[in-house]
Design a protein around this motif. Structure first.
Motif, PDB file in Angstrom:
ATOM      1  N   ASP A 219     -57.281  60.420  25.392  1.00  0.00           N
ATOM      2  CA  ASP A 219     -58.662  60.296  24.913  1.00  0.00           C
ATOM      3  C   ASP A 219     -58.755  59.290  23.763  1.00  0.00           C
ATOM      4  O   ASP A 219     -59.822  59.087  23.186  1.00  0.00           O
ATOM      5  CB  ASP A 219     -59.244  61.654  24.509  1.00  0.00           C
ATOM      6  CG  ASP A 219     -58.374  62.423  23.525  1.00  0.00           C
ATOM      7  OD1 ASP A 219     -57.579  61.791  22.800  1.00  0.00           O
ATOM      8  OD2 ASP A 219     -58.489  63.654  23.473  1.00  0.00           O
ATOM      9  N   LEU A 220     -57.634  58.629  23.440  1.00  0.00           N
ATOM     10  CA  LEU A 220     -57.622  57.553  22.446  1.00  0.00           C
ATOM     11  C   LEU A 220     -56.381  56.703  22.665  1.00  0.00           C
ATOM     12  O   LEU A 220     -55.314  57.240  22.982  1.00  0.00           O
ATOM     13  CB  LEU A 220     -57.598  58.127  21.019  1.00  0.00           C
ATOM     14  CG  LEU A 220     -57.628  57.087  19.883  1.00  0.00           C
ATOM     15  CD1 LEU A 220     -59.031  56.475  19.747  1.00  0.00           C
ATOM     16  CD2 LEU A 220     -57.223  57.719  18.555  1.00  0.00           C
ATOM     17  N   VAL A 221     -56.527  55.393  22.524  1.00  0.00           N
ATOM     18  CA  VAL A 221     -55.376  54.488  22.563  1.00  0.00           C
ATOM     19  C   VAL A 221     -55.263  53.818  21.199  1.00  0.00           C
ATOM     20  O   VAL A 221     -56.239  53.238  20.702  1.00  0.00           O
ATOM     21  CB  VAL A 221     -55.522  53.413  23.669  1.00  0.00           C
ATOM     22  CG1 VAL A 221     -54.362  52.411  23.592  1.00  0.00           C
ATOM     23  CG2 VAL A 221     -55.553  54.068  25.047  1.00  0.00           C
ATOM     24  N   PHE A 222     -54.077  53.904  20.599  1.00  0.00           N
ATOM     25  CA  PHE A 222     -53.834  53.230  19.327  1.00  0.00           C
ATOM     26  C   PHE A 222     -52.961  52.006  19.578  1.00  0.00           C
ATOM     27  O   PHE A 222     -51.955  52.084  20.287  1.00  0.00           O
ATOM     28  CB  PHE A 222     -53.120  54.152  18.334  1.00  0.00           C
ATOM     29  CG  PHE A 222     -52.862  53.478  17.004  1.00  0.00           C
ATOM     30  CD1 PHE A 222     -53.826  53.482  16.018  1.00  0.00           C
ATOM     31  CD2 PHE A 222     -51.671  52.813  16.751  1.00  0.00           C
ATOM     32  CE1 PHE A 222     -53.617  52.839  14.796  1.00  0.00           C
ATOM     33  CE2 PHE A 222     -51.445  52.161  15.545  1.00  0.00           C
ATOM     34  CZ  PHE A 222     -52.424  52.176  14.565  1.00  0.00           C
ATOM     35  N   PHE A 223     -53.340  50.872  18.966  1.00  0.00           N
ATOM     36  CA  PHE A 223     -52.566  49.636  19.118  1.00  0.00           C
ATOM     37  C   PHE A 223     -52.140  49.099  17.761  1.00  0.00           C
ATOM     38  O   PHE A 223     -52.981  48.867  16.887  1.00  0.00           O
ATOM     39  CB  PHE A 223     -53.386  48.575  19.857  1.00  0.00           C
ATOM     40  CG  PHE A 223     -52.714  47.219  19.901  1.00  0.00           C
ATOM     41  CD1 PHE A 223     -51.469  47.065  20.487  1.00  0.00           C
ATOM     42  CD2 PHE A 223     -53.318  46.106  19.340  1.00  0.00           C
ATOM     43  CE1 PHE A 223     -50.832  45.829  20.521  1.00  0.00           C
ATOM     44  CE2 PHE A 223     -52.696  44.865  19.359  1.00  0.00           C
ATOM     45  CZ  PHE A 223     -51.449  44.729  19.963  1.00  0.00           C
ATOM     46  N   GLY A 224     -50.848  48.887  17.581  1.00  0.00           N
ATOM     47  CA  GLY A 224     -50.317  48.244  16.384  1.00  0.00           C
ATOM     48  C   GLY A 224     -50.020  46.796  16.698  1.00  0.00           C
ATOM     49  O   GLY A 224     -49.037  46.484  17.375  1.00  0.00           O
ATOM     50  N   GLY A 225     -50.880  45.898  16.244  1.00  0.00           N
ATOM     51  CA  GLY A 225     -50.708  44.475  16.525  1.00  0.00           C
ATOM     52  C   GLY A 225     -51.923  43.693  16.072  1.00  0.00           C
ATOM     53  O   GLY A 225     -52.773  44.200  15.330  1.00  0.00           O
ATOM     54  N   MET A 226     -52.022  42.462  16.533  1.00  0.00           N
ATOM     55  CA  MET A 226     -53.068  41.549  16.089  1.00  0.00           C
ATOM     56  C   MET A 226     -54.154  41.378  17.148  1.00  0.00           C
ATOM     57  O   MET A 226     -53.978  41.724  18.316  1.00  0.00           O
ATOM     58  CB  MET A 226     -52.452  40.191  15.740  1.00  0.00           C
ATOM     59  CG  MET A 226     -51.287  40.254  14.754  1.00  0.00           C
ATOM     60  SD  MET A 226     -51.708  41.046  13.193  1.00  0.00           S
ATOM     61  CE  MET A 226     -52.716  39.760  12.440  1.00  0.00           C
ATOM     62  N   ASP A 227     -55.272  40.767  16.725  1.00  0.00           N
ATOM     63  CA  ASP A 227     -56.420  40.618  17.624  1.00  0.00           C
ATOM     64  C   ASP A 227     -56.139  39.725  18.830  1.00  0.00           C
ATOM     65  O   ASP A 227     -56.722  39.911  19.896  1.00  0.00           O
ATOM     66  CB  ASP A 227     -57.643  40.112  16.866  1.00  0.00           C
ATOM     67  CG  ASP A 227     -57.419  38.770  16.155  1.00  0.00           C
ATOM     68  OD1 ASP A 227     -56.328  38.181  16.286  1.00  0.00           O
ATOM     69  OD2 ASP A 227     -58.349  38.310  15.454  1.00  0.00           O
ATOM     70  N   SER A 228     -55.231  38.754  18.677  1.00  0.00           N
ATOM     71  CA  SER A 228     -54.939  37.836  19.783  1.00  0.00           C
ATOM     72  C   SER A 228     -54.344  38.569  20.982  1.00  0.00           C
ATOM     73  O   SER A 228     -54.463  38.120  22.122  1.00  0.00           O
ATOM     74  CB  SER A 228     -53.980  36.732  19.318  1.00  0.00           C
ATOM     75  OG  SER A 228     -52.805  37.296  18.779  1.00  0.00           O
ATOM     76  N   VAL A 229     -53.710  39.712  20.728  1.00  0.00           N
ATOM     77  CA  VAL A 229     -53.199  40.574  21.798  1.00  0.00           C
ATOM     78  C   VAL A 229     -54.174  41.738  22.040  1.00  0.00           C
ATOM     79  O   VAL A 229     -54.416  42.129  23.174  1.00  0.00           O
ATOM     80  CB  VAL A 229     -51.791  41.112  21.450  1.00  0.00           C
ATOM     81  CG1 VAL A 229     -51.312  42.123  22.493  1.00  0.00           C
ATOM     82  CG2 VAL A 229     -50.797  39.955  21.356  1.00  0.00           C
ATOM     83  N   GLY A 230     -54.735  42.266  20.983  1.00  0.00           N
ATOM     84  CA  GLY A 230     -55.632  43.414  21.093  1.00  0.00           C
ATOM     85  C   GLY A 230     -56.873  43.138  21.931  1.00  0.00           C
ATOM     86  O   GLY A 230     -57.336  44.018  22.670  1.00  0.00           O
ATOM     87  N   GLY A 231     -57.426  41.926  21.825  1.00  0.00           N
ATOM     88  CA  GLY A 231     -58.607  41.584  22.614  1.00  0.00           C
ATOM     89  C   GLY A 231     -58.338  41.632  24.111  1.00  0.00           C
ATOM     90  O   GLY A 231     -59.012  42.371  24.848  1.00  0.00           O
ATOM     91  N   PRO A 232     -57.355  40.869  24.599  1.00  0.00           N
ATOM     92  CA  PRO A 232     -57.011  40.939  26.019  1.00  0.00           C
ATOM     93  C   PRO A 232     -56.568  42.338  26.460  1.00  0.00           C
ATOM     94  O   PRO A 232     -56.832  42.752  27.588  1.00  0.00           O
ATOM     95  CB  PRO A 232     -55.857  39.935  26.140  1.00  0.00           C
ATOM     96  CG  PRO A 232     -56.090  38.964  25.030  1.00  0.00           C
ATOM     97  CD  PRO A 232     -56.646  39.780  23.907  1.00  0.00           C
ATOM     98  N   LEU A 233     -55.896  43.074  25.574  1.00  0.00           N
ATOM     99  CA  LEU A 233     -55.478  44.440  25.882  1.00  0.00           C
ATOM    100  C   LEU A 233     -56.696  45.314  26.177  1.00  0.00           C
ATOM    101  O   LEU A 233     -56.715  46.067  27.162  1.00  0.00           O
ATOM    102  CB  LEU A 233     -54.684  45.019  24.709  1.00  0.00           C
ATOM    103  CG  LEU A 233     -54.251  46.485  24.825  1.00  0.00           C
ATOM    104  CD1 LEU A 233     -53.178  46.635  25.906  1.00  0.00           C
ATOM    105  CD2 LEU A 233     -53.715  46.995  23.493  1.00  0.00           C
ATOM    106  N   LEU A 234     -57.732  45.202  25.353  1.00  0.00           N
ATOM    107  CA  LEU A 234     -58.938  45.994  25.576  1.00  0.00           C
ATOM    108  C   LEU A 234     -59.626  45.591  26.876  1.00  0.00           C
ATOM    109  O   LEU A 234     -60.120  46.455  27.621  1.00  0.00           O
ATOM    110  CB  LEU A 234     -59.899  45.834  24.394  1.00  0.00           C
ATOM    111  CG  LEU A 234     -61.188  46.658  24.458  1.00  0.00           C
ATOM    112  CD1 LEU A 234     -60.897  48.149  24.582  1.00  0.00           C
ATOM    113  CD2 LEU A 234     -62.059  46.392  23.223  1.00  0.00           C
ATOM    114  N   ARG A 235     -59.656  44.299  27.157  1.00  0.00           N
ATOM    115  CA  ARG A 235     -60.238  43.828  28.429  1.00  0.00           C
ATOM    116  C   ARG A 235     -59.558  44.520  29.608  1.00  0.00           C
ATOM    117  O   ARG A 235     -60.213  45.023  30.530  1.00  0.00           O
ATOM    118  CB  ARG A 235     -60.029  42.315  28.577  1.00  0.00           C
ATOM    119  CG  ARG A 235     -60.960  41.425  27.773  1.00  0.00           C
ATOM    120  CD  ARG A 235     -60.566  39.966  28.021  1.00  0.00           C
ATOM    121  NE  ARG A 235     -61.331  39.033  27.227  1.00  0.00           N
ATOM    122  CZ  ARG A 235     -62.384  38.370  27.660  1.00  0.00           C
ATOM    123  NH1 ARG A 235     -62.819  38.560  28.900  1.00  0.00           N
ATOM    124  NH2 ARG A 235     -63.013  37.514  26.861  1.00  0.00           N
TER     125      ARG A 235
END
Length: 376
Positions: A219-235
């Protein structure tokens, strides 16, 4: 008589020239990613430091009663440790008076030994790994809260405020990503960590790890990293039907995040925290700074510019107190500095960490970063 007048004129010219040449130049180094995936963040931080240097020069800042000229010497480390140590050594060889940087924990930590060996004070405006200030280097400081507070605060918030019960965790294997994810897991008491996955800070394909996560029904995903990876990850999360919120630290808490995530960065789809923040008392200062930044650079600030600005000003204040820009002479004053900055009072504890560091929780609505609350 004519010869005497000529001699006097030459003498006056030499005195004037000598006076100009005698003005001390204070070299402030900046190192961060000015190229690569995180260049927008490194440029933002560099811009903040440059604005501080320009302000110091505009007001004729004096050390021991004498006007000095500040210059910013910016180096690109590409967010790469090897490039970071090469840049650090270059600045050390150039005998800079102080350094603002580096941007990431993975570059700040290896570079810090070089500055320590050279006796050059280093203030990071963004590195959050506890290791950075736990090396017993008296030259190492930071003006934002560390991962112990950043990850810990997010972990508590996930459980206590968001009601998360089943959490999947991803980190990018960098010092920052692993550090903030580790502290998040420690603090997320009462929730079950249903999956732990790893990626890299250069990755673009997350299908395998997200397929695994989807099967665990978090019910939640936590990501440790930067936006350059986080953006595509969310997509890709949304493309695979993972409808939960994405939570992360300051690495994904940027103005660029909605653009990188595209339409998937819908209202309240992201919860993030900046390692810093201003209380309502400081808000007017922050808004004024944002306006000045926009006018100077023709763009909105990202995250770290106000912190790098305060870092330079705190360093200059320590020099004035010590009546010297010599690193060995002003370092003790820097350790005891108390500077009323844009982001709050800049003062350091025994480790070189910011005292009473704040965190700001944000979400995104309508593609804009929206304040949730400031916590200390």
């Amino acid at each position: 008589m004519q010869q005497k007048l000529i001699s006097l004129a030459i003498g006056a010219t030499l005195l004037a020239t000598g006076g100009a040449m005698a003005q001390e130049v204070v070299k402030i180094g900046y190192v961060g990613p000015l190229s690569g995936q995180s260049a927008h963040l490194g440029t933002d931080t560099s811009n903040g430091a440059r604005l501080a240097v320009e302000d110091l020069n505009a007001k004729g800042f004096k050390i021991d009663g004498k006007p000095v000229k500040f210059v910013l010497m910016a180096e690109d480390d590409g967010a790469e440790p090897k490039q970071a140590t090469a840049a650090a050594q270059k600045l050390a060889d150039q005998k800079v008076n102080g350094v603002i940087g580096h941007q990431t924990s993975g570059t700040s930590i290896p570079a810090s030994r070089i500055y320590y060996n050279a006796g050059i004070p280093q203030i990071s405006a963004s590195a959050t790994s506890p290791v950075y200030t736990r090396q017993k280097f008296n030259t190492t400081f930071r003006v934002v809260a560390n991962d112990l507070k950043l990850g810990g605060t997010l972990g508590k918030y996930a459980v206590q405020k968001l009601g998360a019960k089943r959490i999947a965790v991803i980190d990018d294997r960098t010092a920052y990503g692993m550090g903030v994810a580790t502290e998040f897991v420690k603090a997320a008491k009462g929730a079950q960590i249903v999956d732990k996955q790893f990626t890299t800070d250069k990755a673009t394909d997350f299908n395998a790890i997200l397929t695994s996560i989807r099967s665990k029904n978090p019910d939640l995903v936590f990501f440790g990293g930067m936006d350059s990876v986080g953006g595509p990850l969310l997509r890709q999360m949304k493309a695979l039907g993972i409808r939960t919120k994405l939570m992360g630290g300051d690495g994904i808490c940027t103005e660029a995040m909605p653009k990188l995530a595209g339409p998937t960065a819908g209202d309240d789809a992201i919860v993030c925290a900046e390692a810093g923040g201003v209380t309502p008392v400081q808000q007017k200062k922050m808004e004024e700074f944002a306006g000045r930044y926009r006018k100077r650079y023709g763009q909105e600030l990202q995250i770290y510019a106000p912190y790098s600005y305060d870092a330079v000003m705190a360093m200059a204040t320590a020099m004035a107190t010590a009546k010297s820009a010599d690193p060995k002479k002003y370092l003790p004053s820097l350790a005891k500095v108390s500077y009323p900055g844009i982001t709050g009072t800049i003062a350091f504890d025994a480790f070189g960490d910011i005292k009473d560091g704040a965190l700001t929780l944000f979400t995104f609505r309508g593609g804009k970063k929206t304040l949730i609350e400031v916590v200390k």
